[in-house]
Design an enzyme around this catalytic site. Structure first.
Site, PDB file in Angstrom:
ATOM      1  N   ARG A 278       0.986  -1.491  -0.351  1.00  0.00           N
ATOM      2  CA  ARG A 278       0.258  -0.037   0.108  1.00  0.00           C
ATOM      3  C   ARG A 278       0.913   1.178  -0.181  1.00  0.00           C
ATOM      4  O   ARG A 278       1.638   1.803   1.152  1.00  0.00           O
ATOM      5  CB  ARG A 278      -0.522   0.104   0.866  1.00  0.00           C
ATOM      6  CG  ARG A 278      -1.784   1.367   1.243  1.00  0.00           C
ATOM      7  CD  ARG A 278      -2.156   1.096   2.452  1.00  0.00           C
ATOM      8  NE  ARG A 278      -1.674   1.946   3.022  1.00  0.00           N
ATOM      9  CZ  ARG A 278      -1.605   1.656   4.914  1.00  0.00           C
ATOM     10  NH1 ARG A 278      -1.969   0.521   5.527  1.00  0.00           N
ATOM     11  NH2 ARG A 278      -0.683   1.811   5.592  1.00  0.00           N
ATOM     12  N   HIS A 282      -3.863   4.251   4.481  1.00  0.00           N
ATOM     13  CA  HIS A 282      -5.138   3.351   4.557  1.00  0.00           C
ATOM     14  C   HIS A 282      -6.676   3.943   4.200  1.00  0.00           C
ATOM     15  O   HIS A 282      -6.713   3.390   3.405  1.00  0.00           O
ATOM     16  CB  HIS A 282      -5.139   2.951   6.003  1.00  0.00           C
ATOM     17  CG  HIS A 282      -5.892   1.855   5.981  1.00  0.00           C
ATOM     18  ND1 HIS A 282      -6.469   0.579   5.838  1.00  0.00           N
ATOM     19  CD2 HIS A 282      -7.453   2.468   7.035  1.00  0.00           C
ATOM     20  CE1 HIS A 282      -7.975   0.306   6.327  1.00  0.00           C
ATOM     21  NE2 HIS A 282      -8.176   1.306   6.786  1.00  0.00           N
ATOM     22  N   TYR A 291       4.259   4.899  11.616  1.00  0.00           N
ATOM     23  CA  TYR A 291       4.240   3.823  11.854  1.00  0.00           C
ATOM     24  C   TYR A 291       5.517   2.711  10.617  1.00  0.00           C
ATOM     25  O   TYR A 291       5.477   1.852  10.521  1.00  0.00           O
ATOM     26  CB  TYR A 291       3.170   2.917  11.859  1.00  0.00           C
ATOM     27  CG  TYR A 291       2.182   3.291  10.833  1.00  0.00           C
ATOM     28  CD1 TYR A 291       2.373   2.340   9.453  1.00  0.00           C
ATOM     29  CD2 TYR A 291       1.217   4.191  11.363  1.00  0.00           C
ATOM     30  CE1 TYR A 291       1.278   2.493   9.027  1.00  0.00           C
ATOM     31  CE2 TYR A 291       0.139   4.259   9.778  1.00  0.00           C
ATOM     32  CZ  TYR A 291       0.019   3.094   9.276  1.00  0.00           C
ATOM     33  OH  TYR A 291      -0.952   3.401   8.311  1.00  0.00           O
TER      34      TYR A 291
END
Length: 386
Positions: A278, A282, A291
């Protein structure tokens, strides 16, 4: 404390051999645009097919880019990006036959495009003016599912239904159908998905479980969710699993086509893990820099699914500058359609929320509608008294 031997260490599972998908990764087109062959999943692709895959991915990325920009300008409440996953979606989407049914998550914009859903209808959902304005029966493409993993059960139930309708294993390519359920690596940890695996295996349902493993379930990395590669889980449920390079549209197409045909012939479910990444957030409310490492993102940029196809096409003289220019103009036209169409989407009327609660209106819903309508009328009377 030493490892008691109840399972492999994480480094054994997610060590250097797994960083690029591991030795079992099925690939037909390398990140450098080199065509490679596979003993089980090799296909001959025509120049028209290759150009079609490239066009599909370019236009799908434009849909994603425009929707992200619209959200940043306040025209959408939220958007789930697919940047980097174009090959996984187009490869799977183009492997479908018209009678096959798709149960998506909320990120299958490329699959929706392949099934003929106007991307403007996708924007209505994220703008909050409807719950999905397309008819699932018209395109055999279900409404987006926000509840993580629930669509795997829906897909299995639907597959069991067409099985009982006699639309599986007849040998008629116009009749035999399959179902595909899309979900992410995070959803593989949900009970609904695992229950769907059990039912699909028990009833030999004609369903393909297509997992886009983009490495991150929001902020949780895959190594915190599974002690083994995801595709290997299928064996525990009694059906085959396969890992394909999800950034390789040719391999994804070949593997998904084989899995769907297996289902249509009555051979039961298959788990396809599309190993991808990805590249974006998100959703547009997420900040992935908090993160994950930028080095990982940079390394995956070198595996871009669109770039590798363009390199192959140019190297083999299958496209020229005019083709690329015409495609850019088509993408610009699509962008204009989305920008202007999104802003013109009408706001829903207050009573519209009662229209699609059930297939047939119940007495309870009717009473609620009438009560709310009477309540709205008091505002009109109040406004008229001043």
């Amino acid at each position: 404390m030493t490892n008691p031997g109840f399972g492999p260490d994480l480094v054994e599972v997610f060590g250097p051999s797994q960083q690029d998908g591991g030795p079992d990764l099925i690939q037909l087109l390398t990140p450098e645009g080199e065509r490679v062959h596979h003993p089980e999943f090799d296909l001959d692709f025509s120049a028209e097919q290759l150009r079609g895959f490239y066009r599909d991915m370019v236009l799908t990325r434009r849909i994603d880019t425009e929707a992200t920009a619209l959200q940043r300008h306040g025209e959408l409440g939220i958007w789930a990006q697919l940047l980097g996953q174009e090959a996984a979606q187009i490869g799977a989407g183009r492997a479908l036959r018209p009678q096959d049914f798709v149960f998506p998550t909320y990120r299958e914009h490329g699959v929706a495009y392949c099934k003929g859903v106007d991307p403007l209808n996708l924007l209505g959902l994220f703008r909050g003016v409807d719950h999905g304005a397309w008819d699932p029966n018209e395109n055999n493409f279900g409404l987006y599912t926000i509840v993580i993993g629930a669509q795997a059960l829906h897909a299995t139930g639907y597959a069991m239904g067409i099985q009982r309708d006699g639309a599986v294993g007849t040998g008629d390519p116009e009749r035999d159908a399959a179902v595909i359920a899309h979900f992410g690596d995070g959803a593989s940890s949900q009970g609904d998905v695992n229950e769907a695996f059990i039912f699909a295996a028990s009833y030999n349902a004609p369903v393909v479980f297509f997992c886009q493993n983009n490495q991150w379930a929001i902020s949780e990395p895959i190594e915190r969710q599974s002690r083994i590669p995801l595709y290997q889980r299928a064996l525990g449920f009694g059906f085959p699993g396969v890992r394909v390079d999800g950034n390789d549209v040719l391999a994804t197409y070949a593997v998904t086509q084989a899995a769907l045909q297996r289902a249509r012939e009555g051979q039961g479910p298959t788990f396809v893990e599309a190993y991808t990444y990805r590249m974006g957030a998100h959703t547009t409310t997420d900040d992935p820099t908090r993160y994950r490492l930028s080095d990982d993102v940079e390394s995956w940029k070198l595996k871009d699914p669109i770039a590798r196809v363009e390199v192959y096409l140019r190297r083999n003289g299958l496209v020229d500058d005019q083709f690329i220019a015409d495609l850019k103009a088509e993408a610009d036209e699509l962008g204009h359609h989305l920008r202007e169409g999104c802003k013109a989407l009408p706001d829903p009327k207050p009573l519209d929320m009662f229209d699609h609660v059930y297939a047939e209106e119940t007495d309870e819903i009717r009473a609620q509608r009438e009560g709310f309508a009477a309540y709205l009328e008091t505002f009109d009377e109040t406004a008229g008294s001043h």
